[in-house]
Scaffold this active site. Sequence first.
Site, PDB file in Angstrom:
ATOM      1  N   TYR A   1       0.814  -1.211   0.000  1.00 44.65           N
ATOM      2  CA  TYR A   1       0.000   0.000   0.000  1.00 44.65           C
ATOM      3  C   TYR A   1       0.853   1.269   0.000  1.00 44.65           C
ATOM      4  CZ  TYR A   1      -4.382  -2.486   0.661  1.00 44.65           C
ATOM      5  OH  TYR A   1      -5.477  -3.259   0.476  1.00 44.65           O
TER       6      TYR A   1
ATOM      7  N   GLU B   1       3.696 -29.578  13.878  1.00 44.89           N
ATOM      8  CA  GLU B   1       3.148 -28.935  12.687  1.00 44.89           C
ATOM      9  C   GLU B   1       1.805 -28.299  12.978  1.00 44.89           C
ATOM     10  OE1 GLU B   1       2.406 -31.603   9.426  1.00 44.89           O
ATOM     11  OE2 GLU B   1       1.376 -30.078   8.250  1.00 44.89           O
TER      12      GLU B   1
ATOM     13  N   ASP C   1       2.419 -34.345  10.239  1.00 46.58           N
ATOM     14  CA  ASP C   1       1.548 -35.354   9.631  1.00 46.58           C
ATOM     15  C   ASP C   1       2.391 -36.282   8.765  1.00 46.58           C
ATOM     16  OD1 ASP C   1      -0.717 -34.282  10.693  1.00 46.58           O
ATOM     17  OD2 ASP C   1      -1.359 -33.228   8.864  1.00 46.58           O
TER      18      ASP C   1
END
Lengths: 368, 659
Positions: free
Chosen positions: A101, A197, A249
Site C-alpha cells: 500500500y 506442525e 503429519d
Amino acid sequence: MAQAKPKKNGAVEKKLIGMADVVIAAAQRAKDPTFAIPIRALSNVSFNPRKGLIEMGEKKQARSFFNVGMAKKFMQTMLVADALSELQRADLTTSLREIYYRTKHTIQDSHENTFDTQDESDPIIEDLEVSLVALREELHVRAENSGSIVGPVVFGDDGDRVDCAKLGKGGYSVPSIVEPEYLEIRRCTADFLLLVEKGTQWNRLSEDKFWRRYNCVLLTGNGQPPRGVRRLARRLHEEHRLPVYVLVDNDPWGYYIYSVVKQGSINLAFESQRMAIPKAKFIGLSSADPERYELPRNVGIKLNDKDITRAKELLNYRWFQKPAWQEEIKRMLANGLKFELDALANKDFQYLTKKYLPRKLKEKDWLD
Amino acid sequence: MKPAPAVTAVEMGTRQREISVSEFFTKNRHLLGFDNPRKALLTCVKEAVDNSLDACEEAGILPDVTVKLETVADGQTPATPSQATRFRVTVTDNGPGIVRAQVPRIFAKLLYGSKFHRMRMSRGQQGIGISAAGMYGQLTTGKPVKVISRTGPRATAHYFEVQIDTKKNEPLVHENKQIEWTQPQGTEVAIEVEGRYQKGRASVDEWLEQTSIANPHVRLVYHTPEGETKEYPRTYHELPPSPKEIKPHPYGIEFGMLLKMLQDTKSHTVAGFLAGDFCRVSPALAEDICKAAKLSPDTKPRGVKPHLAEVLYKTLQTTKIMAPPTNCISPIGEKAILSGLYKQIKGEFYTAVSRPPAVYRGNPFIIEAGLAFGKGPEESVKPQQAAMPLAEGEDHGQDTELARVIRYANRVPLLFQQSACATFKAVLNTTWRNYGMTQSRGALPAGPMVIFVHMASVWVPFTSESKEAIADYDEIQKEIRLALREAGRRLGIFLRRKERAAGEFRRRNIFDLYIEEVVEACNRLKGGKLPTEQLKEQLHKIASTRTGGLKTDEALGKTGAGPEGLPHSIIVTMEGIEGEAEVAQQAATAPVIAGTATQSDQRLVAKAPVKAGKKSKSVAAIKDKAGQQDLFVEPASPVKKAVPPKRRPTATRNIRKGK
C-alpha cells in the site's frame, strides 16, 4: 541490546542507498543501470552435505532499467527500496501488505499504477533480501505472528518478562521478528524442543501439560512454520543446546516441513545459515508408525495424484537421499495412504501424550 | 398402380421409390433450417434473397432487391409484429427473370436448379432452398407460392401460383396469367409462412444488415413488419467478377464420385476421361496415371472394374497434380469489404485483408477478413476523464464488451452455431493481445470491434446440411488465422498511433513514464539531496539512444507520416477520413433514407467541425454517415439513443451538404 540497533540499521540502510548510487553512477557514465539478483529456484540451490544446509548458488539475473521487459520491475524495485529505507530511518517494522500500500500510486499523467496487486510487490522484497544479503527482519518487514510456544523458557520482550511456563495452555505468541535485539532469551531449563506442525496437536500437548512431565518446550507454527518460529527454534537450539524434534503429519508436505526446518527452503536458501537446524530429528508421524502403533487402515487417507507427484519429487531431492528416508517415502507410496496426527485420537484422546510420544522418546525412534 | 390382393416384392419396390424427397423434407424440416418459427422466417428471406442475388450477378446486373415482411391476420384480430404468427415474405429483384416454362419447377420442385451440377462459386448449392421455403409455407399456411416474373421490358409479366405435390415432387400450377407489372424486368416471390418476428441476434434484420456489409454492390430495401423502411444503399458500383466454372480436381473427389463419373463420362477412354473431366490433368499426365494404376489408357471408362477403379482412385490421390485454378472463386475484395463495413458500422478504424487463394481437399478457396474498430469519432473525443487512480481489480471499464464476429460463406452471412465454426475458432486462437487488445484466455478479444471473416469457395465445407458453420479443416483454419493476423497487425498500428495522439497521457515510451518514479525514489533514498533534473536528463538521454531515438520516432509514425503502411484501411477522425478515402466517400455520398438515421447521427452531422482536410483526408464523408449503424448497441438497450417518436417512412432525405 539497544546499542546494537543503530549500527545494524545503518548497514542495511547503506545497502539500500547503494541502490540509488548504482542508478546515479550508471546515468553519469551513460550506462544502463543494472542490478544483479540471485536466482531463487531449485536450479540455483545446492545441498551442502557437510554442513547439512541448502545453499544458494552463484547464478544471477540482471535487472536493467532500459529493457522494455524489465523497466517496470526496475522502477518497482526502486520504489520498494525507498520504502524500506524509510522504515530504517523511522525505525518501524511493517508487513508485506503495508509495503504494497505504501508504494502503490498512480504514475503521474497516466492511468498506470506502480503496483496493481500485492503479488507484484512481494517477490520484489524477496529479491531485495537476496541481493542485499539482508534478512527480512533486518529490512524491518515482519510476517504474521502465527506461532505459539509453551514450556520452561523465559523471554524478555520490550522489557517485559515473559515466562512461558506460566501462560496457561495458550502459551506465548511468537513474534515474527525474534532477533536478539527484539527478543531476549533470559532462561531456558528445558531438555529438548518439540516442534509440532499442527496447532490442534500442540493444543492437545499443552492441555495435557506434556511439557511439564518431559521438561520440554512445545512450539508450533500452524502448518509451514513461519520465519519467526524457525528462527526461534534455531536460537533455542543454538544458544541453549536444545535438541529439536519435529512432529508432523505423515504426508509429503509434512516431510517437506521437516526438511525446511532442517536444511532450509529452496526459495530463501540464503537464509539457511540463520534458520536451518541441521541436527533436527523427525520424530513422527512415520509411515512405519501405523503398523507399529496398530492404527487401523481406515483412519488413513488415500494419497491423491498431487501427493504422489510431490512425494516423487522429494525422492529426488539431494537432502532426502539417505537410505532411511528413501525407505520412509517409498513405504508411504507403497501403502498409498497418508495419516494425520489427529488420527491418533482413534485409539484414545490422549494417545499422543500418553502413549505415542513417550514410546517414541523411550525407543529413540526417529529419523535424522 | 394396380390394386393387388397380396403385397409382392415387386410392389414393395415400387412403393419404396414413391417416397419422394419432398415428403422426406416435410418430415425433417429442421435439416433445412426450419426448426422453429423464428428461424423459418429468416430462412425464407434468406433463400429468396440468395436466389435473387445469384441470378442478378450471373446475368451481370447490379442487384436491387426489396424485401417486405408483412403480418397476416389469421382470422382473428391483426396481431402486432412481435405477436403475429403468420407473415407474408415478398422479395423482389431486378434480375433477369425466369422463363415461363421454368417457373413452376424452380419454385415448386425440390432439388431442381442450375447450381448443383457445376463447380462454381455461388450462394446456393443444391437447388433446395426456395422450393423448401415454398413447401414450408404450404405446410404451415396452405397458401401457394406467388411468383411474378418478367424477362425484359418488351416481354410480358407472368403471374403464377404454384404448390408442390409433396408425393411426386412435382409442381402444381394453380394460377397462371399475364399481368401488368411496373417493373421492367425481374422476379417477385411471395410466400406466406408461419413464423415469428423478433429483432436482435439471428433476426431477419441482422441477416440483411450483414448481407449488405458483404455485398456492398447490392441495393437492399427492407420493409419491416412494423412499417419502417430501411435502405442499405449501394456503395460499391462494380459487380464482383463473375466466377468461372471449373471441373473437379482429382484430390477433391471421393471414390463413389469417381465411380459415378466413370459411368457418366462422354469420353471413350480412361485417359480421355481423366484429361477431359478433371481440371489440371493434361493428356500426358493422364497417360502417366493410367500407367501407374496399371490400367490401359484405352480402357472404356464404363468397363473399369470396381477394384481397378479403386486402384485408379488411390493413384489419383498420390500423384502430384497441380493445385486447381482459382478463377472459379470471386472474392469480395478489400475495397468492397471496406466499403461495406464503413457503410454499416460506426467506427474509427476499418481494414480489410484478402488472402491469396489456397486449397483444401482439391477445392480452391479464399479467405478474407476485415475489422471495424471503435465507437465512432464523436465518442472517442468525449472529454477524457481525469486520471483516476484505479483500485485493485478495477479496470478502465470501457473494454468490458466483447468483440463481435460476423461470418460469411460465399457472401452469405452465417448466423447460427458460431462456436462450431472454423472462423470463430480462428478468432479465438489469434493472440489479440499482441495488437493492443485485451483478451481473456479462450475468449473473444474485448473492445468495440467487429471482426469480419469470409470464406469463398466452390464448395464450402459446412458442418451440417443447414449451412450454419464452416468445418474446421487445417488449411482453412490456417488461412483464416493469417488473414486475422494481418488485420490485427494493422489495428495494432492504429491503436498505438491513437494512444500517442491521446497526448499527455502516454509519453513516447514506458521509459519516460518510469524515469520520473525512479529518480524520485533515488532522491528520497539519498535523503532529498539529489540534483534530480540532472539525473532525469541523463536518463532520458540514455533512453533515447537505447531505443533508437529518431528512428523509433519514425517507426512509430511520430514524424508526421500518415496511415501509410496501412493498406486497405480507413481511419476516421473528427478532422475527416484517412486511407481509402475514395471508398468512404463513395459510401457516404450514396443517397440515404432517413429510416435508420437516429438522432445521435444527426447530432454528429451538426457537431462535426468541418476543418480543412490535411493530407488525404476527406471531409465530406464523415457528415453523411446516417446509414451507419452502431452494431454494438443492442436494440434492447438503446444507450442514449433517443429514437425519434415517429419514424418518417420511406421519405428520401438527401442530407448531402454542399461540397
